[in-house]
Design an enzyme around this catalytic site. Sequence first.
Site, PDB file in Angstrom:
ATOM      1  N   LYS A  13       0.853  -1.194   0.000  1.00 17.24           N
ATOM      2  CA  LYS A  13       0.000   0.000   0.000  1.00 17.24           C
ATOM      3  C   LYS A  13       0.886   1.240   0.000  1.00 17.24           C
ATOM      4  O   LYS A  13       2.070   1.207   0.362  1.00 17.24           O
ATOM      5  CB  LYS A  13      -0.927   0.025   1.219  1.00 17.24           C
ATOM      6  CG  LYS A  13      -0.231   0.009   2.593  1.00 17.24           C
ATOM      7  CD  LYS A  13       0.267   1.343   3.081  1.00 17.24           C
ATOM      8  CE  LYS A  13       0.857   1.277   4.490  1.00 17.24           C
ATOM      9  NZ  LYS A  13       1.544   2.525   4.898  1.00 17.24           N
ATOM     10  N   GLY A  98      10.439  -2.199   6.826  1.00 18.70           N
ATOM     11  CA  GLY A  98      10.665  -0.815   7.244  1.00 18.70           C
ATOM     12  C   GLY A  98      10.487   0.187   6.131  1.00 18.70           C
ATOM     13  O   GLY A  98      10.954   1.326   6.230  1.00 18.70           O
ATOM     14  N   GLY A 100       7.466   1.342   4.909  1.00 15.84           N
ATOM     15  CA  GLY A 100       6.236   2.121   4.958  1.00 15.84           C
ATOM     16  C   GLY A 100       5.197   1.668   3.954  1.00 15.84           C
ATOM     17  O   GLY A 100       4.242   2.390   3.672  1.00 15.84           O
ATOM     18  N   GLY A 102       3.533  -1.338   4.269  1.00 22.48           N
ATOM     19  CA  GLY A 102       2.560  -2.216   4.914  1.00 22.48           C
ATOM     20  C   GLY A 102       2.810  -3.688   4.738  1.00 22.48           C
ATOM     21  O   GLY A 102       1.874  -4.499   4.892  1.00 22.48           O
ATOM     22  N   ASP A 138      -2.606  -1.254  10.653  1.00 24.66           N
ATOM     23  CA  ASP A 138      -2.836  -1.310   9.214  1.00 24.66           C
ATOM     24  C   ASP A 138      -3.454  -2.623   8.749  1.00 24.66           C
ATOM     25  O   ASP A 138      -3.846  -2.735   7.582  1.00 24.66           O
ATOM     26  CB  ASP A 138      -1.514  -1.122   8.459  1.00 24.66           C
ATOM     27  CG  ASP A 138      -0.993   0.303   8.518  1.00 24.66           C
ATOM     28  OD1 ASP A 138      -1.720   1.176   9.045  1.00 24.66           O
ATOM     29  OD2 ASP A 138       0.132   0.539   8.048  1.00 24.66           O
TER      30      ASP A 138
END
Length: 286
Positions: A13, A98, A100, A102, A138
């Site tokens: 994502k 790491g 970002g 997801g 998330d």
Amino acid sequence: MPAAWSQWPAPAKLNLFLHITGRREDGYHELETVFQLLDRGDRVRLRRRDDGQVRRVRALAGVAEADDLTVRAAQALRAATGCRWGVDIELDKHIPLGGGLGGGSSDAASVLVGLDAVWDTALGEDALAELGSCLGADVPVFVRGRSAWATGVGDRLTALELPARSYVIVDPQCAVPTAALFQVPELTRNSTPTTIADFRAGAVSGNVFAPVVRKRFAPVAAALDWLGRFGDAQLSGSGGCGFVAVASMTQAEAIARQCPPQFRAWVAQGVDESPLLAARRAWRRD
């Protein structure tokens, strides 16, 4: 005979913007963001076991089995339903840790959705999303499988139809620790609340983590600067990957081919519906 393997996509994502509007008494942050699901990511393979064991058959570098969200998701579903089955879990990992994007949350969601089918627990989307929220903020958006406007801690979701976009995603190969970033003193925590209408009108943008990450992680800053040559480069989530939206996959691929060797670039198409939902429908038809 052992059960057959089944395959479940675990898409990445992007956060098209990310604001923090406040901090709750329990220490969690109130967020506003738009989750754009992508057509590419990881792939989870599941094989039912008769002995009740939950096993990871392939190690994930830097992640102990007890901390692996795929293992924890299977254990959580088994505990919630009283299921007697076990599972072998194999993960084809492509989403950078790491970054970002997801990855861990999406992997966990695909295990929940996949095992709900494989184990025939029939928990359903709402219950699976609630169970997923205990694993990570998330996870619910990946369980529900629709690009969405999100508030709360990222768990209050309104499905969105988004304009068709292709994306160039650049991994600076520099993992960014999310938990530590939320504690940074200069992080903006009082963004003015906005609306879906504001977002659709183009009046909402930016990621509150971008200046913090740029300051602390030089490779991320360099990657965003390079991407900025081709459009409005943004940071995704609280990780290290940046992205830029373009009009076509042809354009995205042309940009990706120019990526400097110290970074890794890939391309993806934004989707309103996750490929995980198609996999779930296909299982039900079979």
